[in-house]
Motif scaffolding. Structure first.
Motif, PDB file in Angstrom:
ATOM      1  N   GLY A 216       0.815  -1.211   0.000  1.00  0.00           N
ATOM      2  CA  GLY A 216       0.000   0.000   0.000  1.00  0.00           C
ATOM      3  C   GLY A 216       0.846   1.256   0.000  1.00  0.00           C
ATOM      4  O   GLY A 216       2.079   1.204  -0.076  1.00  0.00           O
ATOM      5  N   SER A 218       1.469   3.596  -2.219  1.00  0.00           N
ATOM      6  CA  SER A 218       2.393   3.642  -3.357  1.00  0.00           C
ATOM      7  C   SER A 218       1.618   4.010  -4.610  1.00  0.00           C
ATOM      8  O   SER A 218       0.392   3.878  -4.675  1.00  0.00           O
ATOM      9  CB  SER A 218       3.068   2.281  -3.558  1.00  0.00           C
ATOM     10  N   ASP A 221      -0.186   0.911  -6.032  1.00  0.00           N
ATOM     11  CA  ASP A 221      -1.405   0.613  -5.284  1.00  0.00           C
ATOM     12  C   ASP A 221      -2.528   1.567  -5.696  1.00  0.00           C
ATOM     13  O   ASP A 221      -3.675   1.150  -5.915  1.00  0.00           O
ATOM     14  CB  ASP A 221      -1.133   0.714  -3.785  1.00  0.00           C
ATOM     15  N   GLU A 222      -2.195   2.854  -5.808  1.00  0.00           N
ATOM     16  CA  GLU A 222      -3.190   3.842  -6.210  1.00  0.00           C
ATOM     17  C   GLU A 222      -3.658   3.604  -7.643  1.00  0.00           C
ATOM     18  O   GLU A 222      -4.855   3.720  -7.947  1.00  0.00           O
ATOM     19  CB  GLU A 222      -2.614   5.252  -6.078  1.00  0.00           C
ATOM     20  N   THR A 225      -6.130   0.758  -7.711  1.00  0.00           N
ATOM     21  CA  THR A 225      -7.403   1.180  -7.112  1.00  0.00           C
ATOM     22  C   THR A 225      -8.193   2.063  -8.068  1.00  0.00           C
ATOM     23  O   THR A 225      -9.395   1.853  -8.282  1.00  0.00           O
ATOM     24  CB  THR A 225      -7.153   1.929  -5.788  1.00  0.00           C
ATOM     25  N   ASN A 231      -5.622  -4.297  -4.922  1.00  0.00           N
ATOM     26  CA  ASN A 231      -4.229  -4.718  -4.833  1.00  0.00           C
ATOM     27  C   ASN A 231      -4.115  -5.814  -3.776  1.00  0.00           C
ATOM     28  O   ASN A 231      -4.272  -5.553  -2.585  1.00  0.00           O
ATOM     29  CB  ASN A 231      -3.351  -3.524  -4.479  1.00  0.00           C
ATOM     30  N   ALA A 234      -1.676  -5.254  -0.749  1.00  0.00           N
ATOM     31  CA  ALA A 234      -1.899  -4.177   0.223  1.00  0.00           C
ATOM     32  C   ALA A 234      -2.280  -4.798   1.566  1.00  0.00           C
ATOM     33  O   ALA A 234      -3.215  -5.595   1.648  1.00  0.00           O
ATOM     34  CB  ALA A 234      -3.000  -3.240  -0.260  1.00  0.00           C
ATOM     35  N   ASP A 239       4.287  -1.166   3.095  1.00  0.00           N
ATOM     36  CA  ASP A 239       4.029  -0.138   2.089  1.00  0.00           C
ATOM     37  C   ASP A 239       5.222  -0.002   1.142  1.00  0.00           C
ATOM     38  O   ASP A 239       6.377  -0.220   1.530  1.00  0.00           O
ATOM     39  CB  ASP A 239       3.769   1.211   2.752  1.00  0.00           C
TER      40      ASP A 239
END
Length: 334
Positions: A216, A218, A221-222, A225, A231, A234, A239
């Motif tokens: 997460g 990162s 990850d974004e 999403t 992810n 996550a 992280d």
């Protein structure tokens, strides 16, 4: 007398410990790291004061005209903000097809730098862009040289990307150009988010053949999403980017696997990372393998920490949800 000597010795030790601690703290400020080392900029108009995390300040009295970009991220940002005639050098990485999204953009008359302090100073720049991962010795010498330095250090989200663009724009007097770039990216992101909001979210694994994935907090990850996925690492991995064992990756049973497709794989006719992974016996019961949902996306899109990261998000979103459309890209697309 013995007590007096003991007292003097104790005071000496305390002074020595204090000196070492201060020296260590100052040295750490120059170390490559992941903290917030971003230069603080004060002043709406010129002159502007640039203050480094070390406390060293420089006053920029006018828009710089001899800019040296020593990082790939600022090479990319500046390409959309300024006239290249204002540049005396860009990083040598800008010409690497496996790393750069703008190969061929900068004329060969603009010098390329690999961060050697002597050649950088010889170009007599009036502003130098570096990053938290730049060679600490080089940054130390630059800060002592009296040249204006801007250091970027946050690269974990699109908000960080927007903030970095605004920082670069603030010191180069290109705020309107920056707002145009940011607005275009935001529109493209929102266009995706609206379409995937109510769709089922496939479980996604970002996987590098070298055994790395991303937890997460990162950009990856974004990106997953925003693209309408979950992810799977996550909360499983720490992280940011981390090593992941093949056993753990398989146990997460992802619906989709996203991998880097580096340029050298394409140009030399080698099998893509996706093909290599799908052929591995140990992975055959993973849903992504069984349903042929392992995808290799250009690494220059997936790994960029500049405005070009939007291309990675758009690529992932189309792979997760093939029926969505992408925003119409402008004539001067990123």
């Amino acid at each position: 007398m013995n007590n007096f000597k003991l007292l003097l010795f104790t005071l000496f030790l305390l002074l020595l410990i204090t000196f070492v601690q201060i020296k260590t703290d100052l040295f750490v400020l120059f170390e490559e790291g992941t903290g917030n080392f971003t230069t603080q900029i004060n002043g709406e108009n010129y002159p502007k004061t640039l203050t480094d995390v070390t406390g060293i300040s420089y006053q920029l009295t006018q828009p710089p005209q001899r800019i040296l970009s020593a990082t790939l991220v600022t090479d990319h940002i500046l390409a959309d903000l300024i006239d290249p005639a204002r540049l005396v050098a860009v990083s040598s990485y800008v010409d690497y097809p496996s790393l750069s999204n703008i190969v061929g953009f900068y004329d060969k008359s603009i010098s390329r730098t690999q961060g050697e302090i002597e050649s950088m100073l010889a170009l007599q720049p009036d502003l130098v862009f570096v990053a938290s991962y730049s060679n600490p010795e080089t940054v130390r010498y630059l800060l002592r040289s009296g040249i204006a330095i801007v250091r970027l250090s946050e690269f974990k989200s699109f908000n960080d990307i927007f903030n970095n663009i605004n920082i670069v724009a603030s010191v180069t007097d290109t705020q309107q150009q920056a707002q145009d770039v940011i607005k275009q990216i935001q529109n493209r992101l929102q266009h995706i988010q609206k379409q995937v909001a109510d769709k089922p979210k496939p479980r996604v694994l970002y996987y590098d053949m070298n055994g790395y994935s991303v937890g997460g907090d990162s950009l990856m990850d974004e990106a997953i999403t925003i693209s309408g996925g979950l992810n799977v690492t996550a909360g499983v991995l720490p992280d940011g980017e981390n090593r992941i064992s093949e056993e753990l990756a398989i146990s997460l049973q992802p619906d989709v696997i996203v991998m880097n497709q580096w340029v050298f794989n394409q140009n030399e006719g080698q099998a893509s990372p996706a093909e290599i992974l799908m052929a591995k016996t140990a992975w055959q019961n993973v849903p992504a393998i069984k349903h042929n949902r392992v995808y290799a996306v250009p690494g220059t899109w997936l790994r960029s920490v500049s405005q070009h990261r939007i291309k990675g998000v758009e690529a992932i979103s189309k792979l997760l949800h093939p029926d969505i459309t992408l925003a119409q890209e402008s004539k001067n697309d990123l």
